[in-house]
Design an enzyme around this catalytic site. Structure first.
Site, PDB file in Angstrom:
ATOM      1  N   GLU A 131     -11.760  -4.568  12.344  1.00  0.00           N
ATOM      2  CA  GLU A 131     -12.664  -4.746  11.203  1.00  0.00           C
ATOM      3  C   GLU A 131     -12.963  -6.228  11.058  1.00  0.00           C
ATOM      4  OE1 GLU A 131     -10.765  -3.007   7.818  1.00  0.00           O
ATOM      5  OE2 GLU A 131     -11.000  -0.976   8.593  1.00  0.00           O
ATOM      6  N   CYS A 171      -2.332   3.425   2.637  1.00  0.00           N
ATOM      7  CA  CYS A 171      -3.251   2.474   3.286  1.00  0.00           C
ATOM      8  C   CYS A 171      -4.280   3.198   4.161  1.00  0.00           C
ATOM      9  CB  CYS A 171      -2.446   1.461   4.094  1.00  0.00           C
ATOM     10  SG  CYS A 171      -3.396  -0.031   4.483  1.00  0.00           S
ATOM     11  N   ASP A 172      -5.275   2.425   4.559  1.00  0.00           N
ATOM     12  CA  ASP A 172      -6.542   2.953   5.094  1.00  0.00           C
ATOM     13  C   ASP A 172      -6.442   4.128   6.069  1.00  0.00           C
ATOM     14  OD1 ASP A 172      -7.193   0.648   3.760  1.00  0.00           O
ATOM     15  OD2 ASP A 172      -8.547  -0.083   5.293  1.00  0.00           O
ATOM     16  N   LYS A 173      -5.666   3.962   7.135  1.00  0.00           N
ATOM     17  CA  LYS A 173      -5.705   4.967   8.190  1.00  0.00           C
ATOM     18  C   LYS A 173      -4.777   6.138   7.897  1.00  0.00           C
ATOM     19  CE  LYS A 173      -8.470   2.248  10.120  1.00  0.00           C
ATOM     20  NZ  LYS A 173      -8.502   1.345   8.956  1.00  0.00           N
ATOM     21  N   SER A 217     -14.464  -3.749   7.198  1.00  0.00           N
ATOM     22  CA  SER A 217     -13.570  -3.329   6.125  1.00  0.00           C
ATOM     23  C   SER A 217     -14.403  -2.714   5.016  1.00  0.00           C
ATOM     24  CB  SER A 217     -12.844  -4.558   5.590  1.00  0.00           C
ATOM     25  OG  SER A 217     -12.408  -4.318   4.285  1.00  0.00           O
ATOM     26  N   CYS A 255       0.816  -1.222   0.000  1.00  0.00           N
ATOM     27  CA  CYS A 255       0.000   0.000   0.000  1.00  0.00           C
ATOM     28  C   CYS A 255       0.848   1.270   0.000  1.00  0.00           C
ATOM     29  CB  CYS A 255      -0.954   0.010   1.178  1.00  0.00           C
ATOM     30  SG  CYS A 255      -1.640  -1.596   1.582  1.00  0.00           S
ATOM     31  N   CYS A 274      -5.446  -1.547  -1.927  1.00  0.00           N
ATOM     32  CA  CYS A 274      -6.419  -2.538  -2.388  1.00  0.00           C
ATOM     33  C   CYS A 274      -7.321  -1.931  -3.475  1.00  0.00           C
ATOM     34  CB  CYS A 274      -7.261  -3.018  -1.228  1.00  0.00           C
ATOM     35  SG  CYS A 274      -6.289  -3.856   0.027  1.00  0.00           S
TER      36      CYS A 274
HETATM   37 FE1  FES Z   1      -3.666  -1.295   2.574  1.00  0.00          FE
HETATM   38 FE2  FES Z   1      -5.976  -2.476   1.730  1.00  0.00          FE
HETATM   39  S1  FES Z   1      -5.184  -0.528   1.266  1.00  0.00           S
HETATM   40  S2  FES Z   1      -4.482  -3.245   3.077  1.00  0.00           S
END
Ligand code: FES
Length: 561
Positions: free
Chosen positions: A448, A124-126, A474, A51, A196
């Protein structure tokens, strides 16, 4: 003439700061470099996964942009959690915590070293919400760039994302997929650097950077390996210098109207429910009063027009090819759903930026529809309230076709217990799986539940079993999944009082989630409820649990003063 070095002069200016300058000279800066505005280039980087693997390189390009525009950049790396790796384990408790760590780390480095501006690079997400929180908190000229998604994977000629691998585990447990095919998916799901591929949390939050006006228009959809990424990184470096000259600060940009634009984009796209939590937290840092009711209000008038996984068909790469986020924003603008006079980091309004953005003239109705002929007449995220969640709960309506579900509760006090029950085939059609003590304080960290929801979907029960939790989901989750139930079990919320067999009633259209128990019975149970001892008493998770607030407030940390 603005004093662009007002902050850094306090640390590096004047005769008495000779020692401070000596440190900079030790790392190669000249007097001329030190006389320019110092810009922190905060890149969330690490080799833990794909990521953010490319963000350091992009940070170096952003430095060139800063230099070209007359500043002196200082690159630094910030640690992060790769949610997809931590998922389904104790380590996932650090995921939401990492949002605060990212925000705090930027605050620490930028304020300790007296930087005048910030370039922030997320992945990535956070990392995107963590960086946006920091920019709002520090409130000096800043521009963010989301570093882009992976290209789609490939399974026997069919495009796949990591979501397919999670669901394949459930299918394998039911004998619907061979071990060889599962291995083939594992080998080919993520072919490049980047986040992702579907509209999961990372891409959702990446998109919001444009709607908030904090990133250059068009910068979030290009894949990590696309050539335009380099150009966006360079221009982001230049843009922060321009923002400094214009005196534009994050709180000038992240106004209530900007948050309304961001929520509208999330609702129109079927984005991740995590966006609710994160936008509340960023707004909190920006001093903007945003509530769950704003998501519900905007969701009611915003049609869902984007078809992306997990609710729809396509990936971020597909969206990029037809015009990316500007295409979606233009559709929403034409439908009168955006505040076009909202200021952006360029000093121009969102409307001015959109008017000049060159879209590829290609067919796009398969992925981005006209608001007059939408996928859904309402937004993808709905807020539920009721006797089970008096403060609120969140469901992604675009990830399920079910509008009502009523069934007996199967109660678990941790994600692991629930996952075991699913894999052992103990969950039946009609059940409502309750996973509690996974909230912000109880988990701690609101894990999640993707491993559980994916296993349920993989077993073909995604539309027949509901999952209700005070944890999170998620962005890749689909099915009848109600998360962020507040108040959480750890503070004695009604979810802590539910017993196996109690009937739970979810009514999406009515906006309700209720446990069918009388007021007296709930009161009786509340009287005999006792808090569980904290899962952690030392370290980061204990510190977090002692300060975190309700998910209905974005699970922000509230220092005891
Ligand atoms: Fe990093 Fe999905 S964007 S695990």
């Amino acid at each position: 003439m603005k004093d662009l070095k007002a902050r850094s002069n306090l640390v590096y200016g004047g005769i008495e700061k000779a020692p401070n300058r000596a440190f900079l000279k030790a790392v190669g800066l000249s007097d001329s470099d030190i006389s320019k505005p110092l810009v922190g280039v905060a890149t969330t980087w690490g080799e833990m996964g794909p990521c953010n693997i490319h963000t350091l390189a992009l940070g170096n390009v952003a430095k060139e942009g800063v230099r070209a525009a007359g500043g002196t950049p200082r690159l630094f790396a910030i640690p992060l959690v790769i949610d997809g790796i931590a998922m389904g384990s104790e380590g996932m408790k650090y995921s939401l915590v990492s949002r605060e760590v990212v925000a705090n780390s930027v605050e620490m480095v930028v304020n300790a070293h007296g930087y005048d501006g910030i370039v922030a690079i997320s992945g990535c997400d956070k990392t995107t919400p963590g960086l946006l929180m920091a920019l709002a908190r520090i409130n000096i000229p800043s521009v963010i760039m989301y570093s882009g998604t992976t290209l789609p994977g490939n399974f026997k000629g069919k495009p796949i994302t990591i979501q397919d691998v999670y669901e394949a585990v459930g299918a394998y447990s039911k004998g619907k997929l061979t071990a060889e095919d599962l291995r083939l998916m594992e080998d080919n799901a993520i072919p490049t650097a980047g986040t992702c591929g579907g509209l999961y949390t990372a891409n959702t939050m990446g998109m919001t950077t444009e709607a908030l006006g904090m990133a250059l228009l068009g910068s979030s959809a290009p894949p990590a390996v696309d050539g335009s990424r380099t150009n966006y990184a360079y221009e982001t470096g230049r843009a922060v210098m321009r923002a400094m000259e214009l005196g534009i600060k994050p709180r000038d940009v992240m106004t209530f109207e900007a948050f309304e634009n961001a929520i509208t984009l999330v609702q129109a796209s079927g984005g991740s429910t995590n966006a609710v939590l994160h936008l509340l937290a960023v707004a909190h840092e920006a001093g903007v009063k945003l509530t769950l009711d704003d998501f519900e209000r905007i969701g009611k008038k915003t049609p869902e027009i984007v078809s992306m996984k997990p609710g729809g068909e396509y990936t971020m790469y597909d969206l990029y090819k037809v015009g990316g986020v500007p295409l979606v924003l233009k559709k929403l603008a034409d439908a009168g759903l955006l505040h076009l006079d909202a200021l952006t980091v360029t000093g121009r309004t969102l409307g001015q930026e959109l008017a000049e953005y060159r879209l590829p003239n290609v067919p796009h109705d398969h992925i981005v529809k006209d608001p007059k002929n939408p996928r859904l007449p309402y937004g993808g995220i709905k807020i539920l309230k009721g006797t089970l969640a008096p403060e609120g709960a969140v469901i992604k309506v675009s990830a399920t076709s079910v509008r009502k579900h009523r069934g007996p509760a199967m109660v678990f006090d941790s994600e692991e217990e629930a996952f075991r029950a699913v894999m052992e085939g103990k969950i039946k059609e009609g059940d409502v799986v309750i996973i509690r003590y996974e909230g912000p304080k109880g988990g701690p960290g609101m894990r999640e539940m993707l491993a559980v929801t994916a296993a349920i979907s993989g077993q073909g029960l995604g539309e027949k079993v509901a999952l209700v939790t005070d944890g999170r989901f998620s962005g890749a989750t689909r099915g009848i999944s109600v998360g962020h139930v507040a108040p959480e079990a750890a503070v004695g919320g009604p979810i802590a009082l539910v017993q196996n067999g109690d009937v739970i009633n979810i009514d999406v259209d009515a906006g309700r989630i209720d446990v069918e128990l009388s007021e007296q019975e709930l009161k009786k149970r509340a009287e005999s409820w006792k808090p569980k001892p904290p899962r952690y008493t030392t370290g980061l998770l204990a510190q977090y649990a002692s300060l975190v607030s309700s998910s209905a407030e974005g699970a922000v940390l509230k220092p005891r003063l």
